[in-house]
Design an enzyme around this catalytic site. Sequence first.
Site, PDB file in Angstrom:
ATOM      1  N   SER A  67       7.617   0.189   5.825  1.00 43.84           N
ATOM      2  CA  SER A  67       7.817  -0.985   4.972  1.00 43.84           C
ATOM      3  C   SER A  67       7.248  -2.249   5.598  1.00 43.84           C
ATOM      4  O   SER A  67       6.648  -3.080   4.913  1.00 43.84           O
ATOM      5  CB  SER A  67       9.310  -1.173   4.678  1.00 43.84           C
ATOM      6  OG  SER A  67       9.827  -0.067   3.960  1.00 43.84           O
ATOM      7  N   GLY A 249       8.635   5.127  -1.549  1.00 39.48           N
ATOM      8  CA  GLY A 249       9.800   4.240  -1.532  1.00 39.48           C
ATOM      9  C   GLY A 249       9.689   3.164  -0.472  1.00 39.48           C
ATOM     10  O   GLY A 249      10.041   2.000  -0.704  1.00 39.48           O
ATOM     11  N   ASP A 250       9.180   3.548   0.701  1.00 43.27           N
ATOM     12  CA  ASP A 250       8.982   2.564   1.774  1.00 43.27           C
ATOM     13  C   ASP A 250       7.980   1.499   1.338  1.00 43.27           C
ATOM     14  O   ASP A 250       8.141   0.316   1.651  1.00 43.27           O
ATOM     15  CB  ASP A 250       8.467   3.249   3.037  1.00 43.27           C
ATOM     16  CG  ASP A 250       9.397   4.323   3.544  1.00 43.27           C
ATOM     17  OD1 ASP A 250      10.605   4.267   3.239  1.00 43.27           O
ATOM     18  OD2 ASP A 250       8.916   5.233   4.249  1.00 43.27           O
ATOM     19  N   ALA A 251       6.941   1.929   0.622  1.00 43.70           N
ATOM     20  CA  ALA A 251       5.918   0.991   0.152  1.00 43.70           C
ATOM     21  C   ALA A 251       6.500   0.019  -0.858  1.00 43.70           C
ATOM     22  O   ALA A 251       6.166  -1.171  -0.851  1.00 43.70           O
ATOM     23  CB  ALA A 251       4.743   1.754  -0.456  1.00 43.70           C
TER      24      ALA A 251
END
Length: 295
Positions: A67, A249-251
């Site tokens: 992230s 999801g991290d992105a």
Amino acid sequence: MASEGILLGMGNPLLDISSVVDDDFLKKYDIKLNNAILAEDKHLPMYEEMASKGNVEYIAGGATQNSIRVAQWMLQIPGATSYMGSIGKDKFGEEMKKNSTDAGVNVHYYEDEAAPTGTCAVCVVGGERSLIANLSAANCYKSEHLKRPENWKLVEKAKYFYIAGFFLTVSPESIMLVAEHAAANNKTENVEEIALKISQSHKASGAHKRITVITQGADPVVVAEDGKVRLFPVILLPKEKLVDTNGAGDAFVGGFLSQLVQEKPIEVCVKAGCYAANVIIQRSGCSYPEKPDFN
């Protein structure tokens, strides 16, 4: 404009060892697709085997570090982001340092003398992936490292902190929680109700309101704030353009943070998160082109 060091992440850094594998490899190591597990003894030889493959990619990973890298990419501001975590003194640790530094993140790793660098095998088959994490040195962070003057300066400089799923900010805007599997705790499977209940949950300080954001893959992003729920559509992608869902999801979190630290409205933050996730799933691993095309 975001200032230098405005965003600090802390978490478990894992070097993603990403490779396209076949069904025989999955069977050999008893791996199921679309799964995320911690490595057992039977999995340990797979990391070196994957590293020996010609199509292997190394990416500085771990959810928080992913992230932060994406936020740095979206911001395109030198030194805007910093990161701390624990790695080992080995070849994978050196690869981690190079990868994250090349991404523009100001990394201050604690280097453990005994444990090897944490790794995550990313086994990709037909656009789907399975993650097998060997935490190792990632679990060895020492608070003494944080107390060093050069590291504590990063804490004092930062206005926003991201740690394993929670957004913390000292700005008057918000303290934000990203929740993905809250149904059991709230005794309902209605995602909008879950988001609303989390946003209304008690906060010890009471100084800032809570905003809840729940992502649902291809379904709309749910945002609960001030007693209201809003839905934001994601960017739909044709199946033939899907390369790898690893890091999506991290992105989203990274894209969201890149606008939050600039005090942009929540709808802009969500739009940036969706954009970043859409870019990442069209590439191998949590990687991205040289510059973003977001406006």
